[in-house]
Scaffold this active site. Structure first.
Site, PDB file in Angstrom:
ATOM      1  N   GLU A  91       0.804  -1.223   0.000  1.00  0.00           N
ATOM      2  CA  GLU A  91       0.000   0.000   0.000  1.00  0.00           C
ATOM      3  C   GLU A  91       0.838   1.274   0.000  1.00  0.00           C
ATOM      4  O   GLU A  91       1.929   1.318   0.556  1.00  0.00           O
ATOM      5  CB  GLU A  91      -0.923  -0.001   1.222  1.00  0.00           C
ATOM      6  CG  GLU A  91      -2.026  -1.028   1.077  1.00  0.00           C
ATOM      7  CD  GLU A  91      -2.895  -1.156   2.315  1.00  0.00           C
ATOM      8  OE1 GLU A  91      -4.113  -1.187   2.151  1.00  0.00           O
ATOM      9  OE2 GLU A  91      -2.359  -1.202   3.429  1.00  0.00           O
ATOM     10  N   CYS A 104       3.208   8.690   1.118  1.00  0.00           N
ATOM     11  CA  CYS A 104       3.691   7.806   2.182  1.00  0.00           C
ATOM     12  C   CYS A 104       4.020   6.457   1.525  1.00  0.00           C
ATOM     13  O   CYS A 104       3.128   5.746   1.058  1.00  0.00           O
ATOM     14  CB  CYS A 104       2.581   7.684   3.221  1.00  0.00           C
ATOM     15  SG  CYS A 104       3.015   6.629   4.591  1.00  0.00           S
ATOM     16  N   CYS A 111       6.071  -6.354   7.591  1.00  0.00           N
ATOM     17  CA  CYS A 111       7.129  -5.787   8.429  1.00  0.00           C
ATOM     18  C   CYS A 111       7.531  -6.812   9.479  1.00  0.00           C
ATOM     19  O   CYS A 111       6.700  -7.578   9.950  1.00  0.00           O
ATOM     20  CB  CYS A 111       6.610  -4.522   9.116  1.00  0.00           C
ATOM     21  SG  CYS A 111       7.883  -3.613  10.047  1.00  0.00           S
ATOM     22  N   CYS A 115       5.622  -4.284  16.025  1.00  0.00           N
ATOM     23  CA  CYS A 115       5.173  -3.266  16.983  1.00  0.00           C
ATOM     24  C   CYS A 115       3.712  -3.552  17.361  1.00  0.00           C
ATOM     25  O   CYS A 115       2.889  -3.828  16.488  1.00  0.00           O
ATOM     26  CB  CYS A 115       5.321  -1.867  16.399  1.00  0.00           C
ATOM     27  SG  CYS A 115       7.036  -1.458  16.043  1.00  0.00           S
ATOM     28  N   CYS A 118       0.625  -1.591  15.703  1.00  0.00           N
ATOM     29  CA  CYS A 118       0.647  -1.349  14.259  1.00  0.00           C
ATOM     30  C   CYS A 118      -0.011  -2.484  13.486  1.00  0.00           C
ATOM     31  O   CYS A 118       0.312  -3.659  13.668  1.00  0.00           O
ATOM     32  CB  CYS A 118       2.090  -1.163  13.791  1.00  0.00           C
ATOM     33  SG  CYS A 118       2.220  -0.842  12.027  1.00  0.00           S
ATOM     34  N   CYS A 338      -1.739   6.434   9.592  1.00  0.00           N
ATOM     35  CA  CYS A 338      -0.529   5.769  10.105  1.00  0.00           C
ATOM     36  C   CYS A 338      -0.878   4.483  10.824  1.00  0.00           C
ATOM     37  O   CYS A 338      -1.754   4.461  11.687  1.00  0.00           O
ATOM     38  CB  CYS A 338       0.171   6.617  11.161  1.00  0.00           C
ATOM     39  SG  CYS A 338       0.764   8.169  10.592  1.00  0.00           S
TER      40      CYS A 338
HETATM   41  N1  SAH Z   1       8.871   1.294  10.559  1.00  0.00           N
HETATM   42  C1  SAH Z   1       8.946   2.721  10.524  1.00  0.00           C
HETATM   43  C2  SAH Z   1       8.009   3.379   9.535  1.00  0.00           C
HETATM   44  C3  SAH Z   1       6.609   2.869   9.417  1.00  0.00           C
HETATM   45  S1  SAH Z   1       5.452   3.374  10.614  1.00  0.00           S
HETATM   46  C4  SAH Z   1       8.762   3.268  11.914  1.00  0.00           C
HETATM   47  O1  SAH Z   1       8.481   2.500  12.832  1.00  0.00           O
HETATM   48  O2  SAH Z   1       8.945   4.462  12.124  1.00  0.00           O
HETATM   49  C5  SAH Z   1       5.263   5.090  10.438  1.00  0.00           C
HETATM   50  C6  SAH Z   1       4.740   5.771  11.699  1.00  0.00           C
HETATM   51  O3  SAH Z   1       3.377   5.379  11.976  1.00  0.00           O
HETATM   52  C7  SAH Z   1       5.559   5.391  12.911  1.00  0.00           C
HETATM   53  O4  SAH Z   1       5.838   6.497  13.727  1.00  0.00           O
HETATM   54  C8  SAH Z   1       4.622   4.439  13.602  1.00  0.00           C
HETATM   55  O5  SAH Z   1       4.921   4.295  14.936  1.00  0.00           O
HETATM   56  C9  SAH Z   1       3.277   5.072  13.346  1.00  0.00           C
HETATM   57  N2  SAH Z   1       2.165   4.165  13.619  1.00  0.00           N
HETATM   58  C10 SAH Z   1       2.165   2.821  13.510  1.00  0.00           C
HETATM   59  N3  SAH Z   1       0.964   2.313  13.887  1.00  0.00           N
HETATM   60  C11 SAH Z   1       0.184   3.364  14.227  1.00  0.00           C
HETATM   61  C12 SAH Z   1      -1.171   3.488  14.662  1.00  0.00           C
HETATM   62  N4  SAH Z   1      -1.961   2.429  14.811  1.00  0.00           N
HETATM   63  N5  SAH Z   1      -1.628   4.732  14.918  1.00  0.00           N
HETATM   64  C13 SAH Z   1      -0.838   5.816  14.715  1.00  0.00           C
HETATM   65  N6  SAH Z   1       0.432   5.759  14.290  1.00  0.00           N
HETATM   66  C14 SAH Z   1       0.949   4.539  14.056  1.00  0.00           C
END
Ligand code: SAH
Length: 345
Positions: A91, A104, A111, A115, A118, A338
């Site tokens: 995506e 983006c 991934c 996390c 996420c 995000c």
């Molecule tokens: N792997 C990288 C980039 C991808 S995530 C990283 O971790 O930075 C991009 C951003 O979206 C990161 O700051 C991540 O923490 C945030 N993010 C991930 N899941 C989210 C969610 N459910 N709500 C809001 N932000 C989120």
């Protein structure tokens, strides 16, 4: 014979390839101009020497990811689902602001970071994206914009904040940035590209010597070890102090900041104490904080705090003189915000 993609080459590598094969030195610049500046998809036959054309026909492919489906939200956010050559999907999101866009980009299919907040993390890692698949997300989104929204078709910023951990796919992301930055390529300014990382130390160690001059954003989310461990499991392996040392050693141009992303989750990391500890950690460090209220997705245990709480958190950071912005949520009705990307959902 297996063909290699034209879109995997930064200009110096393409020049080296031409030199090695005894082809005229003017070819690579012409090709970059044709495919990137003029945005042509079909092979270039103009001004190229006959033997260059023959070499290209025999050795190079020009395939790019194709738009499989797309969704548009009322706020003009567009989420593309791209289909790759092997059938996997990834995506990309166009986020509107003032009649222009931030794109983006995804760096991996899925991934590996896992996390807990996420949606992509749940999917696991399928594979790294190749350079041409990263470049293609940009060029094909750009073509879509020119066709469907010609009045406002400018992509001004690139953020590596889609699916994947960009530093876990360092080489392909690096080459893609070189092509984005090249005056002969896509001519994006260096301060307009941002790579966001969860703190993947093996990539941060390489950044200073190898990565072109682009911005870094660190997903901080908590200064407290136990909490960060729960949110970002690689924190156990790559401790924050070490990560911060590397992040802060990355050379920065004039007036440039490191962005620290702070995901706010209700009753987990949104207290006054969390804010004060974050303020103390980042005080005087040329930091810029991006507060991201949690974006929910099906099945998550976490909740988004009320806006008043988010604003209160920001007001505490203000007392430490840290510039802080609350990131507006766009595209959440189509799960394009995000952390909501999941190409298997
Ligand atoms: N792997 C990288 C980039 C991808 S995530 C990283 O971790 O930075 C991009 C951003 O979206 C990161 O700051 C991540 O923490 C945030 N993010 C991930 N899941 C989210 C969610 N459910 N709500 C809001 N932000 C989120």
């Amino acid at each position: 014979m297996v063909k290699t993609s034209f879109y995997q080459y930064a200009l110096p590598e393409l020049q080296a390839l031409f030199l090695k094969n005894d082809l005229p030195a003017s070819g690579p610049g012409l090709l970059f101009n044709w495919h990137y500046k003029k945005r042509k998809s079909e092979p270039c036959h103009i001004d190229l020497a006959k033997k260059s054309i023959a070499f290209i026909e025999e050795n190079m492919s020009f395939d790019l990811p194709v738009i499989h489906t797309l969704q548009e939200s009322a706020d003009k956010t567009v989420k593309f689902l791209f289909k790759l050559q092997d059938g996997l999907k990834v995506e990309t999101v166009l986020i509107p602001f003032n009649n222009k866009y931030t794109i983006c980009l995804s760096s991996q299919v899925g991934c590996a970071m896992k996390c807990s907040f996420c949606h992509t993390g749940i999917q696991g890692l399928s594979r790294n994206l190749k350079t041409e698949e990263i470049i293609g997300q940009f060029t094909e989104s750009q073509k879509w914009l020119s066709k469907h929204r010609p009045e406002d078709d400018k992509i001004l910023n690139i953020v590596f904040m889609g699916q994947g951990e960009p530093l876990h796919n360092f080489d392909a992301v690096k080459t893609a940035c070189e092509i984005f930055l090249s005056q002969h390529g896509l001519s994006v300014a260096d301060q307009k590209i941002t790579i966001s990382t969860a703190g993947y130390l093996p990539g941060l160690e390489r950044w200073k010597d190898e990565m072109p001059d682009v911005n870094i954003a660190l997903s901080l989310h908590s200064p407290i070890k136990e909490k960060r461990d729960k949110l970002i499991p690689i924190n156990k392996r790559y401790p924050l102090e070490e990560v911060l040392n590397y992040v802060q050693a990355i050379p920065k141009g004039k007036n440039r900041f490191v962005t620290y992303e702070y995901l706010l989750i209700q009753d987990f990391n949104d207290s006054d104490e969390d804010a004060h500890l974050t303020g103390k950690l980042l005080e005087g460090k040329n930091a810029y904080v991006s507060l991201i209220p949690f974006n929910p997705f099906p099945g998550t245990e976490y909740k988004r705090p009320y806006l008043s709480k988010v604003e209160h958190f920001k007001s505490i950071l203000d007392t430490y003189k840290i510039p802080t912005l609350i990131r507006a949520t766009k595209g959440d009705e189509i799960l394009a915000a995000c952390g909501q990307l999941n190409s298997k959902a």
